[in-house]
Design an enzyme around this catalytic site. Structure first.
Site, short mmCIF file in Angstrom:
data_model
loop_
_atom_site.label_atom_id
_atom_site.label_comp_id
_atom_site.label_asym_id
_atom_site.label_seq_id
_atom_site.Cartn_x
_atom_site.Cartn_y
_atom_site.Cartn_z
N LYS A 52 -49.64 -4.77 105.95
CA LYS A 52 -48.85 -5.92 106.43
C LYS A 52 -48.67 -5.83 107.94
O LYS A 52 -48.85 -6.82 108.66
CB LYS A 52 -47.48 -5.87 105.73
CG LYS A 52 -46.85 -7.21 105.53
CD LYS A 52 -45.54 -7.06 104.78
CE LYS A 52 -45.35 -8.18 103.79
NZ LYS A 52 -44.07 -8.14 103.12
N CYS A 85 -34.41 -15.00 94.18
CA CYS A 85 -32.99 -14.84 94.57
C CYS A 85 -32.00 -15.22 93.46
O CYS A 85 -31.27 -14.36 92.98
CB CYS A 85 -32.70 -15.63 95.83
SG CYS A 85 -33.50 -14.94 97.28
N1 LIG Z 1 -36.54 -14.77 100.10
C1 LIG Z 1 -35.44 -15.49 100.32
O1 LIG Z 1 -35.48 -16.72 100.30
C2 LIG Z 1 -34.14 -14.81 100.63
C3 LIG Z 1 -33.07 -15.56 101.16
C4 LIG Z 1 -31.88 -14.91 101.45
C5 LIG Z 1 -31.73 -13.56 101.19
N2 LIG Z 1 -32.77 -12.85 100.65
C6 LIG Z 1 -32.59 -11.42 100.43
O2 LIG Z 1 -33.23 -10.73 101.50
C7 LIG Z 1 -33.81 -9.50 101.01
C8 LIG Z 1 -35.29 -9.48 101.31
O3 LIG Z 1 -35.91 -10.53 100.61
P1 LIG Z 1 -37.42 -10.97 100.92
O4 LIG Z 1 -37.67 -12.17 100.10
O5 LIG Z 1 -37.64 -11.03 102.39
O6 LIG Z 1 -38.21 -9.72 100.31
P2 LIG Z 1 -39.72 -9.32 100.54
O7 LIG Z 1 -40.13 -8.54 99.36
O8 LIG Z 1 -40.52 -10.51 100.97
O9 LIG Z 1 -39.66 -8.35 101.80
C9 LIG Z 1 -39.16 -7.04 101.78
C10 LIG Z 1 -40.00 -6.19 102.72
O10 LIG Z 1 -39.39 -4.91 102.82
C11 LIG Z 1 -40.43 -3.95 102.90
N3 LIG Z 1 -39.90 -2.64 102.53
C12 LIG Z 1 -39.51 -2.20 101.31
N4 LIG Z 1 -39.10 -0.92 101.38
C13 LIG Z 1 -39.20 -0.55 102.69
C14 LIG Z 1 -38.92 0.65 103.38
N5 LIG Z 1 -38.44 1.72 102.75
N6 LIG Z 1 -39.15 0.69 104.72
C15 LIG Z 1 -39.64 -0.39 105.35
N7 LIG Z 1 -39.93 -1.56 104.74
C16 LIG Z 1 -39.71 -1.64 103.43
C17 LIG Z 1 -41.50 -4.47 101.93
O11 LIG Z 1 -42.77 -3.91 102.21
C18 LIG Z 1 -41.43 -5.97 102.22
O12 LIG Z 1 -42.35 -6.35 103.23
C19 LIG Z 1 -33.46 -9.44 99.53
O13 LIG Z 1 -32.27 -8.72 99.37
C20 LIG Z 1 -33.23 -10.89 99.17
O14 LIG Z 1 -32.37 -11.04 98.07
C21 LIG Z 1 -33.97 -13.45 100.38
#
Ligand SMILES: NC(=O)c1ccc[n+]([C@@H]2O[C@H](COP(=O)([O-])OP(=O)(O)OC[C@H]3O[C@@H](n4cnc5c(N)ncnc54)[C@H](O)[C@@H]3O)[C@@H](O)[C@H]2O)c1
Length: 437
Positions: free
Chosen positions: A35, A260
């Protein structure tokens, strides 16, 4: 300011790009090496309107940097946002293992004051647990603060939501943390609410639970409409005109999905169980949501009789329009039910086809809507993409074997569909006379 964002998913990458666009220098970190390599070469790992331009422009200006090293980020950034995933565990609780892992790494590399901000959605009291985790691993004498700054962006309009938020919630436990975050967000000129950390955490879960409740509420009303002959779109309009109720999130359909709402509602219920409150209302929200899928599937069976060997066109695979995100997509549940009855499925989605293909090995993913519809016994509308609202319906009718449309998102007018000779089934709307014949 120099800001670190750990986790470059839908939330982290958008947050990082928007902060960079405000003039801050941002280091986006992810443990997924491919990524980060892709981002460094200008490739965006997922579909989000407007994101590519924002990332490219700010990377060129040197304000948006990508790294796989938390150590590097902690060394240079005073404010560090954690935006890693918090997926559901089989129990329904939120899995906080990625957050824990990141906290241990941050603490190990901190040498001077840092503000650690929860951006991921987490259950109330996670902030205290984050502080305890940091405390166990940090060098003696190094100061830090923990804050909660929940994210409310929606996939598909994430840039607009991040740059023009309805409100910014800052859960803090010190003036220093509050001042840093206020300064960071100042250029957005958005309404700010400063609270304690617990309340900020609970605001996010409560907001998502309330939106899910609105969806399940109108879906329950849709069932009443089907039993009484009323039209749920009119009922929703009529109640939504009351400013105390509001018109948003009152579209009846096949229920909410995505990464979510389902996980946040179930994590909320679990949290409540732990603290001694049985939040039955939210359990009912989940039950109604699941029942909408079954009710929709029953309509398909009612319209087609036996499904074995029938060709079904599925229009829309992503969990909602304007995204390629297949996490928690309702299409997966519906297709699994159809497959059990041995239907042949031909699907089309404007952008999610590539992500969906590995999840749906027995489904033919088509390059356009008409290819999916050709020779179909019925078409199912699963995701309300604008493209489907604008389909050439006479051409659709011509290519289908039988003109049956079962619309899980109420995107067409039942009377017009009947006039055109379709047998049309919506959600919570009376079927028109000619369709009944
Ligand atoms: N997607 C949405 O619309 C949305 C909206 C509001 C809040 N959220 C919240 O935000 C958070 C993230 O959601 P998302 O949709 O962006 O998730 P996602 O899975 O798209 O992204 C998470 C990222 O974190 C990385 N990651 C995981 N473990 C890691 C580590 N140890 N070190 C570094 N990177 C690491 C993964 O590789 C991934 O790229 C969640 O808690 C979600 O509930 C999401």
């Amino acid at each position: 300011m120099k800001i670190g964002v750990i986790g470059t998913g839908y939330v982290g990458l958008v947050t990082g790009a928007c902060f960079a666009d405000l003039g801050h220098t941002v280091v986006c970190v992810d443990n997924n090496k491919e990524k980060i390599a892709a981002l460094r070469s200008g490739k965006i790992p997922f579909y989000e309107p407007g994101l590519e331009g924002l990332v490219t422009a700010n990377s060129r200006q040197g304000r948006l940097l990508f790294s796989t090293s938390i150590a590097e980020c902690v060394k240079t950034c005073e404010v560090i946002f954690i935006a890693v995933g918090t997926p559901p565990l089989p129990s329904g609780d939120a899995d906080l293992s990625a957050i824990e892992h990141v906290c241990v790494e941050i603490a190990t590399h901190m040498r001077s004051y840092r503000l650690i901000v929860e951006k991921s959605t987490v259950p109330v009291n996670t902030g205290e647990w984050v502080a305890r985790t940091l405390q166990k691993h940090v060098r003696k004498g190094v100061q830090y603060d923990v804050a909660s700054n929940p994210e409310f962006l929606r996939e598909g309009s994430a840039i607009q939501d991040a740059e023009h938020p309805d409100r910014i919630i800052l859960g803090v436990s010190s003036d220093r943390a509050a001042m840093l975050l206020v300064k960071l967000y100042e250029p957005l000129n958005a309404p700010l609410l400063i609270t304690d950390i617990r309340s900020a955490e609970l605001i996010k879960h409560t907001a998502n639970a309330f939106l899910a409740l609105k969806i399940s509420f109108i879906n329950a009303v849709a069932r009443v409409c089907e039993l009484t002959g009323a039209d749920v779109t009119k009922v929703a309009k009529g109640i939504g005109m009351d400013r105390r109720i509001g018109e948003a999130f009152l579209s009846a359909g096949i229920g909410y999905g995505g990464s979510c709402f389902p996980k946040d509602v179930s994590a909320y219920v679990k949290l409540c169980e732990k603290v001694g409150y049985d939040f039955n209302l939210l359990k009912e929200v989940m039950r109604i949501n699941t029942a909408q899928r079954t009710a929709f599937f029953d309509k398909v069976k009612k319209a087609l009789g036996t499904l074995s060997g029938k060709k079904i066109a599925v229009l829309g695979l992503a969990f909602k329009p304007d995204t390629d995100d297949m996490r928690g997509a309702v299409s997966l549940e519906i297709i699994s039910l159809l497959r059990k009855e041995r239907a042949r499925i031909f699907a089309y989605d404007p952008v999610a086809g590539e992500n969906a293909a590995p999840l749906l090995p027995h489904v033919t993913i088509c390059p356009d809507a008409l290819s999916a519809l050709r020779g179909a016994d019925a078409a199912l509308i699963i995701t309300e993409w604008k493209e489907f609202r604008n389909l050439d319906l006479p051409a659709v009718k011509q290519v289908m074997k039988r003109p049956i449309i079962i619309d899980g998102r109420n995107i067409y007018d039942p009377a017009k569909m009947a006039e055109m000779g379709f047998q049309y089934w919506g959600v919570g709307r009376p079927r028109s006379e000619s369709a009944r014949r």
